[in-house]
Design an enzyme around this catalytic site. Structure first.
Site, short mmCIF file in Angstrom:
data_model
loop_
_atom_site.label_atom_id
_atom_site.label_comp_id
_atom_site.label_asym_id
_atom_site.label_seq_id
_atom_site.Cartn_x
_atom_site.Cartn_y
_atom_site.Cartn_z
N LEU A 365 -1.24 2.23 1.77
CA LEU A 365 -1.00 3.57 1.23
C LEU A 365 -2.15 4.51 1.60
O LEU A 365 -1.95 5.69 1.81
CB LEU A 365 -0.86 3.51 -0.29
CG LEU A 365 0.29 2.64 -0.81
CD1 LEU A 365 0.23 2.52 -2.33
CD2 LEU A 365 1.63 3.24 -0.40
N GLY A 366 -3.32 3.96 1.63
CA GLY A 366 -4.47 4.80 1.95
C GLY A 366 -5.71 3.97 2.05
O GLY A 366 -5.73 2.80 1.67
N GLU A 367 -6.73 4.60 2.58
CA GLU A 367 -7.99 3.90 2.73
C GLU A 367 -9.10 4.91 2.58
O GLU A 367 -9.04 5.99 3.16
CB GLU A 367 -8.05 3.24 4.12
CG GLU A 367 -9.24 2.36 4.30
CD GLU A 367 -9.14 1.52 5.57
OE1 GLU A 367 -8.12 1.64 6.26
OE2 GLU A 367 -10.08 0.77 5.83
N GLY A 368 -10.08 4.57 1.78
CA GLY A 368 -11.19 5.49 1.59
C GLY A 368 -12.50 4.76 1.56
O GLY A 368 -12.58 3.59 1.95
N SER A 369 -13.50 5.46 1.07
CA SER A 369 -14.82 4.85 1.04
C SER A 369 -14.85 3.69 0.05
O SER A 369 -15.66 2.77 0.18
CB SER A 369 -15.86 5.90 0.65
OG SER A 369 -15.47 6.52 -0.56
N GLY A 370 -13.94 3.72 -0.91
CA GLY A 370 -13.94 2.66 -1.93
C GLY A 370 -13.21 1.41 -1.47
O GLY A 370 -13.50 0.31 -1.94
N GLY A 371 -12.28 1.55 -0.59
CA GLY A 371 -11.51 0.39 -0.14
C GLY A 371 -10.14 0.80 0.35
O GLY A 371 -9.91 1.96 0.67
N VAL A 373 -5.94 0.85 -0.21
CA VAL A 373 -4.90 0.82 -1.25
C VAL A 373 -3.59 0.38 -0.60
O VAL A 373 -3.15 0.94 0.40
CB VAL A 373 -4.75 2.20 -1.92
CG1 VAL A 373 -3.71 2.13 -3.04
CG2 VAL A 373 -6.07 2.68 -2.48
N ASP A 482 -14.25 14.78 -7.69
CA ASP A 482 -13.74 14.58 -6.32
C ASP A 482 -12.27 14.98 -6.26
O ASP A 482 -11.44 14.26 -5.71
CB ASP A 482 -13.94 13.13 -5.88
CG ASP A 482 -13.79 12.93 -4.38
OD1 ASP A 482 -13.76 13.95 -3.66
OD2 ASP A 482 -13.67 11.78 -3.92
#
Ligand SMILES: Nc1ncnc2c1ncn2[C@@H]1O[C@H](COP(=O)(O)OP(=O)(O)OP(=O)(O)O)[C@@H](O)[C@H]1O
Length: 696
Positions: A365-371, A373, A482
């Protein structure tokens, strides 16, 4: 998507930044009707079982521009036709501290593509997190009651609100019963806004997806009047796997790990053993009942830790003595890393395995600095959820900090109960990785905006929901920090929810009027407010408000107004111009005025593309007053979120909402959609940032 996200995608796909950006779905050439809804046009493999659980796309609509209220747009032509006058105005408006400004639409304004935007990384604990021991003790009992009050719960209920809510064994049944009886009492009680009488409502179950069940409601004449969605089997009923004490323990342990006082070798060993066994309980989900206020005898803690820990004071069990707490120190990270590794292996044996509980549907679904999804399906009942798999620990960060950050985010997110906040269910551990299970929302706002299908009334509806979500946070003393399109997810029924509380911060403690300023440049560049670059400390609420304004602009214009709000950015400089001040400092430090209802941003000129008009002329006129006050450069003059909701235009916005979700005993929250708009459904393959990148 941040620059780091882009790089990761590029690495995976062997693409260069430039090519991905050019090819990206958000280019001018991307025709939504052709690409989004035609499965044959794109080579993306979605397994059949996923298609079955995902909603279909709906019709395509005209672009937002065609749905804008034309009467309300600024009369661009008349201004533009001013010819020579415009040059004169420009000279008048350009102040000495600004260089010569080009009145053309700047070239580097482009359609939204957050790929090109980098998000600053928070790498250190902020000084404001340090709370005096005395204050900590004093406030420790207050926090829960304040939270509960803000939620309308009784004081005694307050201690529970930090925990994932208890499963109501009958919740599904109850929902069903209440929905079938909708015409008798429940609906009338809780859906007062609907223009229906209790006798004439026919409730007809017409669809059911992941979490929401849709009902058509017909008026006396049989005409369709509105739709109601029952959140059958809603997320709150799913969090029951996590006993209350487990969470309190987790939070408590989180606090322990930031202790920083001297200790003997002996006590250190003891503390490690005890603390780690407590962390273990976070994952293991056991219930602890002992109680010790000594455990709050801290000298050093973070705001998040403190806020959470204090809220739990009444119920938090503590197996950790103050002596043991004193054993934790920064320079022992290496030791702890090892111990936590051991902990992990212990957890492994006792934790519910993610892979056993949830089936990976192979959709990112998505990817960010946290990890990352991903979409998962719960084996137990086939319900679909979002699973956030936290990134692995960086070599540079200690295990302690790594875990602390994740647990802090989880503790905050799982505490929040509001229809406009995405629900966080549980945290799991497996094979050295930490996972968070979230309510799944069918779209993210970034993807919706880029689909170019949203219409004006729908945008306004989502905008108001966003404001309400932020109001909820601010009312309980938290700011998000954010806020951006990517961090707003939307359900198929048009309910917007905020996600990603990794940067959130407490700005006010319960029963305290003292503002705790934030520091650090936290957030995503185009959504940042100007003061975060200027002041070392700032009111984080004002940052949230500013970001709300940027999000609205993005939804309407499908562009970022600037890369970042610094004078060196030509667009932002244009926005700052013509305000009758000698320097940017004068702008950003303008003190509050007596009348908070009046916009006083100093701009008097009428040039279409200067000062606030630089943004406003792209927005409907009815939004100008409020947007001017939201995007007020001085944070001291900027409107608050509660004041935004008092604005006449905002009040008039027809907003879809969940009713009946606030009261803890209400088992039948329902969605009431407004009739003046429908919510855009887009092809699930492109409904999240992750899916958009799959295309490239
Ligand atoms: N509950 C959810 N339902 C659907 N999609 C979600 C959900 N949570 C996250 N996503 C998708 O995953 C993306 C990344 O999620 P999230 O912001 O939590 O990750 P992150 O690593 O914290 O990102 P950031 O770099 O912004 O900190 C979101 O933009 C959204 O597209």
């Amino acid at each position: 998507m941040s620059f780091s996200k882009l790089l990761r995608y590029n690495q995976r796909n062997n693409k260069t930044t430039a090519s991905l950006t050019t090819e990206h779905a958000f280019s001018e050439n991307w025709t939504p009707s052709a690409l989004l809804s035609d499965p044959t046009s794109i080579d993306v493999n979605i397994p059949a079982e996923i298609s079955a659980v995902l909603p279909p796309s709906n019709e395509s609509y005209d672009s937002v521009l065609s749905s804008l209220p034309t009467r309300s747009m600024l009369k661009i032509n008349s201004t533009e036709s001013s010819g020579d006058d415009e040059g004169t105005d420009l000279q008048k408006l350009t102040t000495s501290w600004l260089e010569k400004i080009d009145t053309e639409m700047p070239e580097n304004i482009s359609k939204i593509d957050s790929n090109i935007i980098s998000s600053p990384i928070v790498s250190q604990v902020e000084a404001r997190f340090i709370v005096h021991t005395g204050k900590l003790r004093k406030n420790s009992t207050d926090f829960a009651s304040s939270f509960s009050n803000s939620l309308g719960f009784s004081k005694s209920y307050g201690r529970f609100i930090f925990f994932a809510s208890k499963k109501n064994d009958n919740s599904a049944k109850k929902n069903h019963t209440i929905d079938s009886n909708i015409g008798n009492h429940s609906f009338v009680d809780q859906g007062r806004n609907l223009p229906l009488t209790s006798d004439t409502i026919i409730c007809h179950d017409i669809a059911s997806t992941s979490a929401e069940r849709e009902y058509e409601v017909h008026g006396p004449d049989g005409m369709f009047t509105t739709r109601i969605y029952s959140l059958e089997g809603s997320i709150s009923s799913l969090s029951t796997n996590c006993p209350e004490d487990t969470y309190s323990e987790a939070i408590h342990i989180n606090t322990k790990h930031i202790e920083n006082t001297g200790s003997t070798t002996h006590s250190r060993k003891s503390s490690y053993t005890t603390s780690l066994s407590n962390i273990k309980r976070l994952f293991k989900r056991t219930s602890l009942n002992s109680h010790s206020k000594d455990s709050y005898d801290h000298t050093n803690t973070t705001a998040d830790d403190y806020a959470i820990a204090s809220s739990l004071n009444e119920t938090t069990s503590s197996c950790v003595s103050s002596e043991s707490l004193s054993a934790m120190s920064e320079d022992e990270d290496n030791d702890k890393d090892q111990i936590i590794q051991t902990l992990y292996s212990n957890i492994d044996a006792s934790t519910d395995l993610v892979s056993k509980k949830y089936k990976d549907l192979n959709v990112v679904l998505g990817e960010g600095s946290g990890g990352q999804v991903k979409l998962v399906q719960r084996v137990l009942d086939n319900k679909v959820f979002a699973l956030k798999e936290y990134r692995s620990k960086n070599k540079r960060e200690s295990e302690r900090k790594y875990i602390k950050k994740i647990i802090s985010e989880f503790c905050i997110a799982s505490t929040l109960k509001n229809p406009n906040i995405c629900e966080t269910l549980e945290i799991l551990y497996e094979n050295g990785k930490i996972f968070q299970i979230l309510e799944y929302c069918e779209y993210d706002l970034f993807a919706l905006v880029m689909s170019e299908k949203m219409q004006y009334d729908e945008i306004c509806c989502l905008f108001k929901q966003l404001i309400n979500g932020v109001k909820y946070l601010h009312d309980i003393g938290l700011s998000h920090r954010d806020l951006k399109l990517d961090n707003c997810v939307v359900t198929q029924r048009g309910i917007l929810k905020l996600i990603d509380f990794g940067a959130s911060t407490v700005f006010q403690y319960p029963l305290s009027s003292q503002l705790i300023e934030a520091n650090g440049i936290v957030g995503s560049d185009p959504y940042l407010s100007p003061e975060v670059f200027y002041f070392e400390k700032y009111d984080p609420r004002a940052l949230d408000v500013w970001a709300i304004g940027i999000i609205f602009f993005c939804m309407i214009a499908r562009r970022f107004p600037w890369k970042y709000p610094k004078v060196k950015d030509v667009q932002f400089r244009t926005f700052c111009s013509g305000r009758g001040v000698a320097s940017f400092k004068d702008l950003v430090t303008k003190p509050a005025t007596g009348d908070s209802n009046q916009c006083d941003d100093g701009y008097e000129g009428g040039v279409i593309d200067m000062g606030p008009n630089f943004l406003l002329h792209r927005l409907p006129e009815e939004s100008h007053n409020i947007m001017r006050r939201i995007l007020e450069i001085s944070p001291f003059r900027r409107i608050t979120v509660n004041e935004i909701l008092q604005d006449d235009w905002i009040k008039e916005i027809e907003m879809c909402q969940v009713v009946g979700a606030e009261a803890p005993k209400d088992a039948s929250p329902r969605i009431i959609n407004k009739e003046n708009h429908i919510h855009t459904n887009i092809d699930q393959r492109y409904a999240h940032i992750g899916g958009m990148h799959e295309r490239t």
